[in-house]
Design a protein around this motif. Structure first.
Motif: not given
Length: 322
Positions: A64-66, A97-99, A103-105
């Motif tokens: 998710a963080a690339g 939440t995990k999501e 989502a907070n890069k």
């Protein structure tokens, strides 16, 4: 005196404490290497994490963080890898939440890179109590006197629960808590601790807030409220009179500040330590400070991390020469 570099890598753990832990670590490392590929072609850090079921959330976070390509590059890197339980506890702590976390890069990237060192550091080469500089730019320390305990930038602690898992581009150590970089500077940290309320008043009165919120890094030997109360009695003045004497106040406060980040493990013993004020004091092996007037103060707490330095708590206001 700022040790924000990789010079700490060469110092080994105390042998007596480390022998059993090291032996277990070597065994675990060997097993992990066998499970991730053959001896000639060990997996890279990302492949290794994917092969460990207890690191599945970490893998999701890296994706998710690339950061996949970075952690598959030659490196070498050292990764302090939080387990799934560690991430679950973080979500509760941050009320996310995990999501939401994935989502907070910006947050995710800062947190993940704070777990990575730009060098390969085996467990036997960890230097106890030294400042460890991360890829994120923040620091933490690892104390090895009672196992291996990491203190992060927010003064939270995590334990290293498995060590020396070999990868082709570095090494992985498993930890039981997600580390977080510092989010408070020296002034904000002092403001958050009730025993420093007079110190904060003094810093404001002397006009030193912007300085101590600057990049630094600084080491502050911070007197408690009781220390300031004792000083008022010693000088025979009121708090109001002290705070109104800007020249005296500035000299006294800057005498408590040392340029650079100096953790307890790096304090030079029985050596003159030059302050921002310009004069020196010395610290003995019992962590007692002798100031320019021959007065003595004790360091009663050490290594309170901040984003721009470190705070050590002292029980007496120290004074430069009159």
């Amino acid at each position: 005196m700022d040790h924000a570099d990789t010079s700490w890598f060469h110092v080994a753990l105390p042998k007596r404490r480390f022998l059993q832990w090291s032996a277990a670590a070597v065994t675990l490392a060997a097993l992990s290497a066998c499970g991730g590929g053959d001896d000639d072609h060990p997996p890279d850090i990302v492949e290794l994490a994917k092969s460990e079921p207890d690191l599945s959330i970490l893998v999701e976070a890296v994706v998710a963080a690339g950061l996949v390509d970075t952690l598959k590059s030659p490196g070498p890197f050292t990764v302090f890898a939080p387990t799934n339980a560690a991430f679950a506890a973080l979500l509760t702590e941050l009320k996310l939440t995990k999501e939401q976390l994935l989502a907070n890069k910006p947050l995710l990237t800062a947190v993940l890179t704070y777990h990575v060192l730009a060098a390969k550091v085996m467990a036997a080469n960890i230097a106890s109590g030294k400042a460890v500089t991360t890829v994120q730019g923040g620091v933490f320390k690892i104390d090895t006197a009672n196992g291996a305990v990491i203190t992060d930038g927010r003064n939270r602690t995590a334990r290293i629960v498995r060590t020396d898992i070999a990868a082709s581009n570095g090494v992985v150590h498993l930890i039981d808590r997600v580390l977080l970089p510092a989010d408070k500077d020296i002034v904000a940290t002092a403001q958050s601790l009730p025993d420093f309320s007079i110190l904060v008043e003094a810093v404001v009165a002397a006009g030193l807030v912007d300085t101590l919120k600057g990049p630094g890094p600084f080491t502050v030997f911070a007197p408690t409220n009781a220390a300031f109360a004792a000083l008022l009695g010693e000088l025979g003045i009121t708090k109001e009179a002290l705070l109104a004497n800007t020249a005296l106040l500035t000299a006294v406060l800057t005498y408590h500040v040392v340029p650079g980040r100096v953790l307890k493990a790096d304090v030079p013993i029985n050596t003159p330590i030059r302050t921002v004020q310009g004069q020196t004091f010395s610290i003995d092996a019992m962590l007692r400070i002798t100031d320019q007037r021959g007065r003595m103060a004790r360091i009663v707490a050490t290594d309170v991390f901040t984003s721009n330095g470190v705070i050590h708590v002292i029980d007496k206001v120290i004074l430069p020469a009159a």
